[in-house]
Design an enzyme around this catalytic site. Structure first.
Site, PDB file in Angstrom:
ATOM      1  N   GLU A  35      -8.172 -61.389 -17.454  1.00 51.10           N
ATOM      2  CA  GLU A  35      -7.224 -62.540 -17.889  1.00 51.10           C
ATOM      3  C   GLU A  35      -7.749 -63.935 -17.455  1.00 51.10           C
ATOM      4  OE1 GLU A  35      -3.524 -61.652 -15.847  1.00 51.10           O
ATOM      5  OE2 GLU A  35      -3.730 -59.598 -16.705  1.00 51.10           O
ATOM      6  N   ASP A  41     -14.716 -52.056  -1.483  1.00 48.76           N
ATOM      7  CA  ASP A  41     -14.984 -51.103  -0.201  1.00 48.76           C
ATOM      8  C   ASP A  41     -14.423 -49.840  -0.470  1.00 48.76           C
ATOM      9  OD1 ASP A  41     -15.971 -51.196   2.607  1.00 48.76           O
ATOM     10  OD2 ASP A  41     -13.884 -50.560   2.949  1.00 48.76           O
TER      11      ASP A  41
HETATM   12  C1  NOJ Z   1     -17.863 -49.584   3.998  1.00 52.90           C
HETATM   13  C2  NOJ Z   1     -18.349 -50.765   4.665  1.00 52.90           C
HETATM   14  O1  NOJ Z   1     -19.457 -51.192   4.187  1.00 52.90           O
HETATM   15  C3  NOJ Z   1     -18.480 -50.319   6.174  1.00 52.90           C
HETATM   16  O2  NOJ Z   1     -18.950 -51.513   7.087  1.00 52.90           O
HETATM   17  C4  NOJ Z   1     -16.856 -50.123   6.736  1.00 52.90           C
HETATM   18  O3  NOJ Z   1     -17.228 -49.399   8.049  1.00 52.90           O
HETATM   19  C5  NOJ Z   1     -16.435 -48.820   5.923  1.00 52.90           C
HETATM   20  N1  NOJ Z   1     -16.726 -49.232   4.518  1.00 52.90           N
HETATM   21  C6  NOJ Z   1     -14.860 -48.548   6.068  1.00 52.90           C
HETATM   22  O4  NOJ Z   1     -14.207 -49.883   5.689  1.00 52.90           O
END
Ligand code: NOJ
Ligand code: MG
Length: 526
Positions: free
Chosen positions: A260, A204
């Protein structure tokens, strides 16, 4: 193929990965929210659909202010979704069915309820606990002019007067990745899930971990000169909060950790970079495996826009030797059937764009429900849940997160054993879109996806990496990949097809011609 054969192509290079938005896929216990046992029960559906892997959005303990992207404990399961035993069961069942499992890792920020952030608040200014986040003194207002992605300022002030940075919601404080404790935490988290058997991670906000040190003001574009988000257009924003060079050292380290383990474990970056070249930096040979190609998702419905993205992507990937990825929908953007205009025409275009995508070299991501042709739902404001909507009062991402209709004629359409509406209400007219309604029905979007995924295995996977785009005419995209030719008609009138056998089309041909808003694959010989 031996799992660890260094000469074998890793499974993810040409995989189709199905994104499961956990809250909205399948609910086993009738509380109106999807869960891990619900996913496990539907894995045979994913195998029959013909995907290779699933990516599951965050299911860790979380106050759910951003529906799981606000993580309070990286090494457990939220009781809303089950427990660790349910995660193990999901992994084992998926593997038995030949499906790989990718989980979501959220390293840019924690939840404000994570023990680290609670400790930071309790310990006060100047403490080692605060040094894991980005706390700053600034008596006269926020420390800089950065805005939150969800609207409003990116800074919140705490009782003692310090400010902390959150590029997303107030409840999602950004970690300070210049602090070695932060890196150490996430190495442990990676190993925790790798030891449990996950096949990979979706990272993310992968381009966000490091901010330019000094946290200077962002130079804002003059009005009318805003960056459009298009990777094709080269007016770049000043972004001291994104895509800093230091982040790549993290991914070099993670690359070694993944290596790994046996079985081609992988990681895919969610990095909203501004150019294909910066996207490619995340997938250099010693970094991450893949990066989502948002240029494809951002392209408008136009043959030249699609051609530009295909060309730009393949050109940027070639020097780093990485495979491309393709994606049209996810849980953060309006569903592509609606983006392309909605209604029958939007759906026809969505199917055509999908069929084109599935012919391209590399790997593709599909988002739950697109195989049913689900449209973006106009969720009534009283049901809005997206933290961005709560911050701005604007319609947000709820419309692509409505729970999946599996069967039956009224809500919850087999989503779970409950009788009422699930956490986001489903529209009255979804009966005809359910899995049950589309299964076995010739021409349905579900049967089209199944057929397209079969055709991909048969005709596209062996067709090589060499791609040529025909120049003319402007409204028609023609992609040639070995013996496979794909034609996508973005114009208004039917066009003749090149010579060759039609293998599959996204809609019916008219007198042998390819109608508007339709794509076809042909076997044309080299
Ligand atoms: C990207 C994620 O896909 C989204 O849903 C989220 O709100 C933001 N990152 C923050 O984590
Ligand atoms: Mg449930």
């Amino acid at each position: 193929m031996a799992l660890n054969d260094p000469n074998a192509t890793p499974w993810w290079r040409d995989a189709i990965t199905y994104q499961v938005y956990v809250r909205s896929f399948a609910d086993s216990d009738g509380d109106g929210v999807g869960d891990l046992a619900g996913i496990t029960s539907r894995l045979p559906y994913l195998r029959d659909l013909g995907v290779d892997a699933l990516w599951i959005t965050p299911f860790y303990p979380s106050p759910q202010h951003d529906h799981g992207y606000d993580v309070a404990d990286y090494c457990d399961v939220d009781p809303l979704f089950g427990d660790l035993a349910a995660a193990d069961e999901l992994l084992a069942t998926a593997h038995d069915l030949g499906l790989r499992v990718v989980v979501d890792l959220v390293p840019n920020h924690t939840s404000s309820e994570h023990p680290w952030f609670r400790a930071a608040l309790a310990a006060g200014p100047g403490s080692a606990e605060r040094a894991r986040y980005l706390f700053r003194e600034s008596p006269d207002g926020p420390p800089n002019n950065w805005g939150s992605v969800f609207g409003g300022p990116a800074w919140t002030r705490v009782e003692d007067g310090q400010w902390y940075l959150h590029l997303f919601d107030t409840t999602q404080p950004d970690l300070d990745w210049r602090n070695p404790e932060v890196a150490a935490l996430f190495e442990d988290v990676l190993r925790f899930w790798l030891d449990r058997g996950v096949d990979g991670f979706r990272i993310d906000v992968a381009h966000g971990l490091f901010k330019e040190s000094g946290l200077r003001d962002q130079v804002l574009p003059a009005s009318g000169d805003g960056h459009t988000g298009s990777m094709v257009e080269r007016r770049l924003n000043d972004e001291p909060m994104w895509d800093q060079p230091e982040v790549h050292d993290v991914y070099r380290r993670w690359h070694q950790i993944l290596a790994e383990y046996d079985g081609d474990r992988m990681a895919v970056a969610e990095a909203w970079t501004q150019t294909p070249e910066s996207m490619a930096r995340f997938v250099r040979p010693d970094e991450l495996s893949q990066s989502f190609n948002f240029g494809w998702l951002l392209a408008e419905w136009s043959a030249t826009a699609f051609a530009d993205v295909i060309h730009g992507t393949l050109t940027a990937m070639a020097p780093v030797g990485a495979a491309a990825t393709w994606v049209l929908s996810n849980h953060d953007v309006a569903r592509h059937a609606s983006r392309y205009g909605g209604g029958e025409r939007g759906l026809a275009r969505a199917r055509a764009a999908t069929l084109t995508m599935l012919a391209l070299p590399g790997s593709a991501y599909i988002y739950q429900g697109e195989e049913l042709g689900l449209p973006e739902v106009d969720v009534a404001p009283e049901h809005w849940q997206d933290p961005a909507s709560l911050r701005t009062g604007q319609k947000g991402r709820d419309g692509c997160r409505v729970p999946i209709p599996w069967s039956g004629t009224s809500a919850p359409y087999g989503f779970g054993p409950g009788t009422g509406q699930p956490w986001i209400p489903q529209p009255d007219e979804w009966a005809a879109l359910s899995v049950e309604a589309q299964q076995g029905r010739a021409g349905s979007t579900l049967e089209f996806y199944r057929e397209a995924l079969r055709a991909r295995r048969r005709y596209a996977l062996g067709a090589g990496d060499d791609v040529r785009l025909d120049d003319e005419p402007r409204d028609v995209l023609t992609v040639r990949r070995g013996p496979l030719t794909v034609v996508l008609n973005c114009g208004a009138t039917p066009v003749p097809l090149p010579d060759g056998d039609v293998l599959i089309s996204s809609g019916r041909l008219e007198d042998g011609k390819l109608p508007a808003d339709t794509a076809a694959w042909l076997q044309t010989g080299r």
